[in-house]
Design a protein around this motif. Structure first.
Motif, PDB file in Angstrom:
ATOM      1  N   LEU A  24       0.935  -1.386  -0.036  1.00 50.55           N
ATOM      2  CA  LEU A  24       0.059  -0.041   0.226  1.00 50.55           C
ATOM      3  C   LEU A  24       1.097   1.346  -0.135  1.00 50.55           C
ATOM      4  CD1 LEU A  24      -3.270   0.205   0.161  1.00 50.55           C
ATOM      5  CD2 LEU A  24      -2.788   0.757   2.691  1.00 50.55           C
ATOM      6  N   VAL A  25       0.824   2.036  -1.124  1.00 51.35           N
ATOM      7  CA  VAL A  25       1.504   3.350  -1.286  1.00 51.35           C
ATOM      8  C   VAL A  25       0.879   4.439  -0.113  1.00 51.35           C
ATOM      9  CG1 VAL A  25       2.331   2.539  -3.196  1.00 51.35           C
ATOM     10  CG2 VAL A  25       0.512   3.933  -3.339  1.00 51.35           C
ATOM     11  N   ASP A  26       1.438   5.469   0.065  1.00 53.94           N
ATOM     12  CA  ASP A  26       1.057   6.772   0.977  1.00 53.94           C
ATOM     13  C   ASP A  26      -0.405   7.247   0.214  1.00 53.94           C
ATOM     14  OD1 ASP A  26       3.107   6.284   2.658  1.00 53.94           O
ATOM     15  OD2 ASP A  26       4.200   7.819   1.877  1.00 53.94           O
ATOM     16  N   ALA A  27      -0.009   7.316  -1.078  1.00 60.13           N
ATOM     17  CA  ALA A  27      -1.293   7.948  -1.992  1.00 60.13           C
ATOM     18  C   ALA A  27      -2.520   7.323  -1.519  1.00 60.13           C
ATOM     19  CB  ALA A  27      -0.932   8.005  -3.325  1.00 60.13           C
ATOM     20  N   GLU A  28      -2.538   5.867  -1.608  1.00 59.08           N
ATOM     21  CA  GLU A  28      -3.521   5.013  -1.241  1.00 59.08           C
ATOM     22  C   GLU A  28      -4.233   5.064   0.109  1.00 59.08           C
ATOM     23  OE1 GLU A  28      -3.104   1.411  -4.587  1.00 59.08           O
ATOM     24  OE2 GLU A  28      -1.647   1.281  -2.580  1.00 59.08           O
ATOM     25  N   LYS A  29      -3.000   5.057   1.036  1.00 60.93           N
ATOM     26  CA  LYS A  29      -3.480   5.429   2.478  1.00 60.93           C
ATOM     27  C   LYS A  29      -4.552   6.435   2.699  1.00 60.93           C
ATOM     28  CE  LYS A  29       0.359   2.987   4.505  1.00 60.93           C
ATOM     29  NZ  LYS A  29       1.537   3.132   5.374  1.00 60.93           N
ATOM     30  N   GLU A  33      -8.264   7.030   3.953  1.00 59.97           N
ATOM     31  CA  GLU A  33      -8.733   7.721   4.919  1.00 59.97           C
ATOM     32  C   GLU A  33      -9.671   8.669   4.496  1.00 59.97           C
ATOM     33  OE1 GLU A  33      -4.852   9.161   6.136  1.00 59.97           O
ATOM     34  OE2 GLU A  33      -4.379   7.226   6.919  1.00 59.97           O
ATOM     35  N   HIS A  34      -9.688   9.276   3.569  1.00 61.29           N
ATOM     36  CA  HIS A  34     -10.463  10.390   3.219  1.00 61.29           C
ATOM     37  C   HIS A  34     -12.055   9.659   2.726  1.00 61.29           C
ATOM     38  CE1 HIS A  34      -7.342  13.550   1.856  1.00 61.29           C
ATOM     39  NE2 HIS A  34      -7.386  13.270   3.185  1.00 61.29           N
ATOM     40  N   SER A  35     -12.042   8.474   2.179  1.00 60.92           N
ATOM     41  CA  SER A  35     -13.214   7.811   1.768  1.00 60.92           C
ATOM     42  C   SER A  35     -14.116   7.036   2.933  1.00 60.92           C
ATOM     43  CB  SER A  35     -12.855   6.794   0.795  1.00 60.92           C
ATOM     44  OG  SER A  35     -12.145   7.434  -0.402  1.00 60.92           O
ATOM     45  N   PHE A  36     -13.306   6.894   4.219  1.00 53.97           N
ATOM     46  CA  PHE A  36     -13.873   6.345   5.371  1.00 53.97           C
ATOM     47  C   PHE A  36     -15.249   6.670   5.881  1.00 53.97           C
ATOM     48  CE2 PHE A  36     -14.211   5.355   9.681  1.00 53.97           C
ATOM     49  CZ  PHE A  36     -13.909   3.995   9.770  1.00 53.97           C
ATOM     50  N   SER A  37     -15.267   7.936   5.902  1.00 56.62           N
ATOM     51  CA  SER A  37     -16.652   8.456   6.445  1.00 56.62           C
ATOM     52  C   SER A  37     -17.693   8.255   5.421  1.00 56.62           C
ATOM     53  CB  SER A  37     -16.556  10.051   6.890  1.00 56.62           C
ATOM     54  OG  SER A  37     -16.431  10.802   5.476  1.00 56.62           O
ATOM     55  N   LYS A  38     -17.453   8.382   4.151  1.00 57.18           N
ATOM     56  CA  LYS A  38     -18.408   8.035   3.214  1.00 57.18           C
ATOM     57  C   LYS A  38     -18.931   6.418   3.342  1.00 57.18           C
ATOM     58  CE  LYS A  38     -17.011  11.514  -0.071  1.00 57.18           C
ATOM     59  NZ  LYS A  38     -16.929  11.752  -1.502  1.00 57.18           N
ATOM     60  N   VAL A  39     -17.877   5.465   3.411  1.00 59.34           N
ATOM     61  CA  VAL A  39     -18.172   4.084   3.566  1.00 59.34           C
ATOM     62  C   VAL A  39     -18.934   3.833   4.857  1.00 59.34           C
ATOM     63  CG1 VAL A  39     -17.241   1.911   4.056  1.00 59.34           C
ATOM     64  CG2 VAL A  39     -15.981   3.370   2.311  1.00 59.34           C
ATOM     65  N   MET A  40     -18.767   4.668   5.942  1.00 57.52           N
ATOM     66  CA  MET A  40     -19.263   4.200   7.232  1.00 57.52           C
ATOM     67  C   MET A  40     -20.747   4.870   7.159  1.00 57.52           C
ATOM     68  SD  MET A  40     -17.516   2.653   8.983  1.00 57.52           S
ATOM     69  CE  MET A  40     -18.156   2.573  10.926  1.00 57.52           C
ATOM     70  N   GLU A  41     -21.077   5.777   6.243  1.00 60.78           N
ATOM     71  CA  GLU A  41     -22.658   6.431   6.167  1.00 60.78           C
ATOM     72  C   GLU A  41     -23.299   5.480   5.267  1.00 60.78           C
ATOM     73  OE1 GLU A  41     -22.203  10.052   3.878  1.00 60.78           O
ATOM     74  OE2 GLU A  41     -21.391  11.212   5.543  1.00 60.78           O
ATOM     75  N   LYS A  42     -22.761   4.785   4.192  1.00 65.92           N
ATOM     76  CA  LYS A  42     -23.322   3.803   3.419  1.00 65.92           C
ATOM     77  C   LYS A  42     -23.664   2.384   4.308  1.00 65.92           C
ATOM     78  CE  LYS A  42     -23.360   4.764  -1.140  1.00 65.92           C
ATOM     79  NZ  LYS A  42     -24.467   4.445  -1.999  1.00 65.92           N
TER      80      LYS A  42
END
Length: 215
Positions: A24-29, A33-42
């Motif tokens: 996992l590269v830094d850009a993927e991390k 992290e930026h997508s996590f809140s959207k995933v948890m909403e779903k």
């Protein structure tokens, strides 16, 4: 939503799983992290609309809340699908979405490609060996182990709301499955229309279709 481990540790757990298997590269991390809140909403919306007792719990003050445990295989299956889907559709991280899809296959034995659009509310139980391919899926779709949904000569199923696929059942091709339909264990529906409120057994073209009496 209540989680079995602190929220920040869920992302760290996922990063460790991905890095251990694929790197996992830094850009993927950053994307994770930026997508996590959207995933948890779903995830919360999906869990809120299920009657599975393991998807909710009572707080100390007696309030019922949705509950996510990343060590519950079915819950984690749904979580990883939403993560892959959101990243594939809303970011430039297509390769990361592929890694999440592959991780889901490895950990939970289920094939849920991020280009397949599952509904806002869906679920599974013992999903090992199941493949959800190209189809239109209605809300409250649910499947068990060994199930397959897919095409036949570039035609694909349209599945209504509140449809349940029991173990080792299959829906293929130009099949239109009505609302409130249960596809029985081992059934094969191929290029066949099924009316609303039905129980389905056997194999196309010799299916046994009965009216559900519990509706």
């Amino acid at each position: 939503m209540i989680t079995s481990i602190p929220v920040e540790k869920i992302v760290l757990l996922l990063e460790k799983q991905l890095n251990s298997n694929f790197t996992l590269v830094d850009a993927e991390k950053t994307i994770l992290e930026h997508s996590f809140s959207k995933v948890m909403e779903k995830l919360e919306y999906c869990f809120l609309h299920t009657d599975n007792k393991y998807y909710s719990c009572m707080t100390d003050v007696g309030v019922k809340k949705t509950y996510f445990n990343p060590f519950h295989s079915c819950q984690y299956t749904i979580f990883l699908y939403y993560y892959a889907r959101i990243i594939a559709m809303q970011t430039e991280g297509r390769l990361l979405a592929d890694k999440l899809y592959y991780l889901n296959k490895m950990m939970n034995g289920v094939d849920l490609y991020h280009q397949i659009e599952l509904p806002a509310v869906w679920g599974c139980e013992h999903p090992m060996g199941s493949i959800m391919g190209r189809a239109t899926f209605g809300e409250y779709f649910f499947f068990y182990q060994g199930c397959t949904v897919g095409g036949d000569h570039n035609t694909y199923p349209v599945i209504g709301h509140h449809v349940r696929l029991f173990a080792n059942s299959t829906v293929l091709g130009e099949s239109h499955i009505g609302n409130n339909v249960w596809i029985g264990a081992g059934a094969l529906v191929k290029n066949t229309d099924i009316p609303d409120n039905s129980l389905v057994f056997g194999q196309s073209p010799n299916l046994i279709i009965k009216q559900r009496k519990d509706i």
